[in-house]
Design a protein around this motif. Structure first.
Motif, mmCIF file in Angstrom:
data_model
loop_
_atom_site.group_PDB
_atom_site.id
_atom_site.type_symbol
_atom_site.label_atom_id
_atom_site.label_comp_id
_atom_site.label_asym_id
_atom_site.label_seq_id
_atom_site.Cartn_x
_atom_site.Cartn_y
_atom_site.Cartn_z
ATOM 1 N N UNK A 1 1.986 9.128 -6.169
ATOM 2 C CA UNK A 1 2.288 10.532 -5.863
ATOM 3 C C UNK A 1 3.431 11.039 -6.738
ATOM 4 N N UNK A 2 4.492 10.252 -6.838
ATOM 5 C CA UNK A 2 5.670 10.686 -7.598
ATOM 6 C C UNK A 2 5.337 10.891 -9.069
ATOM 7 N N UNK A 3 4.649 9.917 -9.669
ATOM 8 C CA UNK A 3 4.395 9.984 -11.103
ATOM 9 C C UNK A 3 3.077 10.682 -11.431
ATOM 10 N N UNK A 4 2.026 10.363 -10.703
ATOM 11 C CA UNK A 4 0.722 10.962 -10.999
ATOM 12 C C UNK A 4 0.653 12.437 -10.644
ATOM 13 N N UNK A 5 0.931 12.751 -9.384
ATOM 14 C CA UNK A 5 0.889 14.150 -8.950
ATOM 15 C C UNK A 5 2.006 14.945 -9.610
ATOM 16 N N UNK A 6 3.165 14.304 -9.804
ATOM 17 C CA UNK A 6 4.274 15.009 -10.445
ATOM 18 C C UNK A 6 3.939 15.471 -11.846
ATOM 19 N N UNK A 7 3.223 14.639 -12.603
ATOM 20 C CA UNK A 7 2.814 15.032 -13.950
ATOM 21 C C UNK A 7 1.829 16.195 -13.916
ATOM 22 N N UNK A 8 0.881 16.123 -12.994
ATOM 23 C CA UNK A 8 -0.146 17.163 -12.923
ATOM 24 C C UNK A 8 0.426 18.511 -12.490
ATOM 25 N N UNK A 9 1.435 18.484 -11.651
ATOM 26 C CA UNK A 9 2.020 19.728 -11.149
ATOM 27 C C UNK A 9 3.230 20.178 -11.955
ATOM 28 N N UNK A 10 3.585 19.417 -12.987
ATOM 29 C CA UNK A 10 4.684 19.829 -13.865
ATOM 30 C C UNK A 10 6.060 19.690 -13.266
ATOM 31 N N UNK A 11 6.254 18.694 -12.377
ATOM 32 C CA UNK A 11 7.563 18.521 -11.754
ATOM 33 C C UNK A 11 8.633 18.135 -12.771
ATOM 34 N N UNK A 12 8.230 17.470 -13.849
ATOM 35 C CA UNK A 12 9.205 16.940 -14.801
ATOM 36 C C UNK A 12 9.245 17.729 -16.104
ATOM 37 N N UNK B 1 0.830 -1.210 0.000
ATOM 38 C CA UNK B 1 0.000 0.000 0.000
ATOM 39 C C UNK B 1 0.866 1.262 0.000
ATOM 40 N N UNK B 2 1.894 1.266 0.846
ATOM 41 C CA UNK B 2 2.765 2.439 0.931
ATOM 42 C C UNK B 2 3.501 2.677 -0.385
ATOM 43 N N UNK B 3 3.983 1.604 -1.011
ATOM 44 C CA UNK B 3 4.694 1.765 -2.281
ATOM 45 C C UNK B 3 3.748 2.228 -3.377
ATOM 46 N N UNK B 4 2.517 1.716 -3.370
ATOM 47 C CA UNK B 4 1.537 2.151 -4.360
ATOM 48 C C UNK B 4 1.267 3.648 -4.226
ATOM 49 N N UNK B 5 1.031 4.112 -3.000
ATOM 50 C CA UNK B 5 0.762 5.536 -2.778
ATOM 51 C C UNK B 5 1.965 6.392 -3.152
ATOM 52 N N UNK B 6 3.167 5.890 -2.867
ATOM 53 C CA UNK B 6 4.375 6.653 -3.182
ATOM 54 C C UNK B 6 4.529 6.853 -4.686
ATOM 55 N N UNK C 1 6.016 14.021 2.621
ATOM 56 C CA UNK C 1 6.814 15.219 2.322
ATOM 57 C C UNK C 1 6.506 15.757 0.925
ATOM 58 N N UNK C 2 6.293 14.867 -0.041
ATOM 59 C CA UNK C 2 5.933 15.312 -1.388
ATOM 60 C C UNK C 2 4.592 16.047 -1.385
ATOM 61 N N UNK C 3 3.634 15.523 -0.652
ATOM 62 C CA UNK C 3 2.317 16.168 -0.584
ATOM 63 C C UNK C 3 2.405 17.513 0.132
ATOM 64 N N UNK C 4 3.172 17.567 1.219
ATOM 65 C CA UNK C 4 3.353 18.838 1.938
ATOM 66 C C UNK C 4 4.020 19.870 1.033
ATOM 67 N N UNK C 5 5.065 19.457 0.325
ATOM 68 C CA UNK C 5 5.740 20.387 -0.583
ATOM 69 C C UNK C 5 4.859 20.853 -1.717
ATOM 70 N N UNK C 6 3.988 19.958 -2.212
ATOM 71 C CA UNK C 6 3.135 20.314 -3.344
ATOM 72 C C UNK C 6 2.034 21.281 -2.951
#
Length: 362
Positions: free
Chosen positions: A118-129, A110-115, A291-296
């Motif tokens: 967050x890294x790939x899904x939220x990162x794409x939406x927020x333009x991290x890459x 579960x933790x790896x799935x959420x991670x 931490x990724x969610x807090x930073x975002x």
């Protein structure tokens, strides 16, 4: 692999639901699966839920959603201990108090799935890459002195008789652009790689005396680089596909490290190290996601978040070793240092392997 992770996460989430939201048949009626008399919510013989799903559609959907999102008390008991009391849940689990906590591997999935979501899904939406792609029109900045030296060297190489036709054509293309005062662009404006210019520069860089096989290998590597450059989206897709698998490989390696540094403790078994490794990597996934969610959402800079994550992680590992294994302060500090050095080395090698594999599969 993303589909595998989603399936595993869904299965793990299913194991946390209480199953109390579907209406069941009255007690005393036979089970529709095995025929045994059912006196409670589940059949005592086959375990099937004594519910009739021939109901109005919206009622069935509402019950299913409620059952899916109603996580039992094990999750709420496990997460705070995992995050804020290092080693306590691990010690309790190893002492036999297992029913009250989420199984370690299920929580790890579960933790790896959420991670990764967050890294790939939220990162794409927020333009991290957005800035991670190489720009078309990239070239080699060259000074006038460097240009003159490069022209002389190219002319000297063109006088060699052992040049292949393709290599000679590439060198002539590069020489013409240098003499015209241009840079040496490897990438055209449309994002494709100028193979002649690339081959020419590779031929120029190859040392005299290099065997034809070695030169051919270098040229093949240049062609693969060109393919990756022209298909950066495919490279990113391969990277995302294999990242969870490489991340999963860290857990048994951490188990091996723990086994080695506690080899003298005969009362500790490999199973104990597996649980410690699962809980620690679950914590790392959870902390990184938090931490990724807090930073975002709070717009906190990565430097501060990295500092907080590093301090929290080091303290957590030290405390987990003390609580789980009963290790003294200084010996736990020594083992923490060893694990950090080995862990960072392993993570670097795994990341390097992931990049190389994604490069080759593009």
């Amino acid at each position: 692999m993303s589909h595998d992770m989603e399936a595993a996460g869904a299965a793990s989430l299913g194991g946390l639901t209480s199953g109390e939201h579907h209406k069941v048949q009255p007690p005393g009626e036979p089970c529709r699966n095995c025929g045994a008399v059912v006196t409670e919510r589940y059949c005592s013989r086959c375990g099937q839920l004594a519910s009739n799903f021939h109901r109005p559609f919206f009622g069935l959907v509402a019950s299913s959603l409620a059952d899916t999102f109603a996580l039992d008390s094990r999750l709420w008991r496990s997460v705070p201990l995992l995050l804020f009391r290092p080693g306590r849940m691990t010690r309790n689990y190893l002492d036999g108090k297992r029913a009250r906590y989420v199984p370690p591997f299920r929580m790890f999935l579960l933790a790896s799935l959420l991670f990764f979501l967050t890294v790939f899904g939220l990162g794409d939406r927020l333009g991290w890459y957005a800035d991670w792609t190489l720009n078309p029109g990239a070239g080699v900045e060259i000074s006038e002195t460097g240009r003159a030296n490069a022209i002389e060297e190219l002319k000297a190489r063109l006088e060699r008789d052992d040049l292949s036709p393709a290599g000679r054509e590439g060198l002539e293309s590069v020489l013409a652009r240098l003499e015209a005062g241009e840079q040496v662009p490897f990438v055209r404006e449309d994002g494709t790689v100028d193979r002649d210019a690339l081959h020419g520069m590779i031929d120029q860089a190859i040392a005299p005396g290099t065997s034809p096989v070695e030169a051919q290998t270098i040229q093949a590597a240049g062609d693969q680089f060109a393919r990756v450059f022209e298909n950066q989206d495919r490279f990113a897709a391969r990277f995302r596909e294999w990242a969870p698998r490489f991340s999963l490989m860290f857990m048994p390696l951490l188990t091996l490290m723990l086994t080695v540094i506690y080899a003298w403790r005969r009362s500790v078994y490999v199973y104990d190290h597996v649980i410690v490794a699962l809980h620690f990597q679950t914590f790392v996934y959870s902390l990184a996601t938090l931490l990724l969610l807090v930073g975002a959402f709070l717009h906190i800079g990565p430097d501060l978040l990295s500092l907080v994550g590093t301090i929290w992680g080091v303290w957590y590992l030290h405390r987990q070793l003390r609580v789980t294994y009963g290790t003294g302060f200084f010996m736990a500090a020594l083992r923490t240092t060893i694990l950090l050095i080995l862990g960072i080395t392993v993570l670097f090698l795994l990341a390097l392997g992931l990049v190389i594999l994604s490069f080759l599969l593009t």
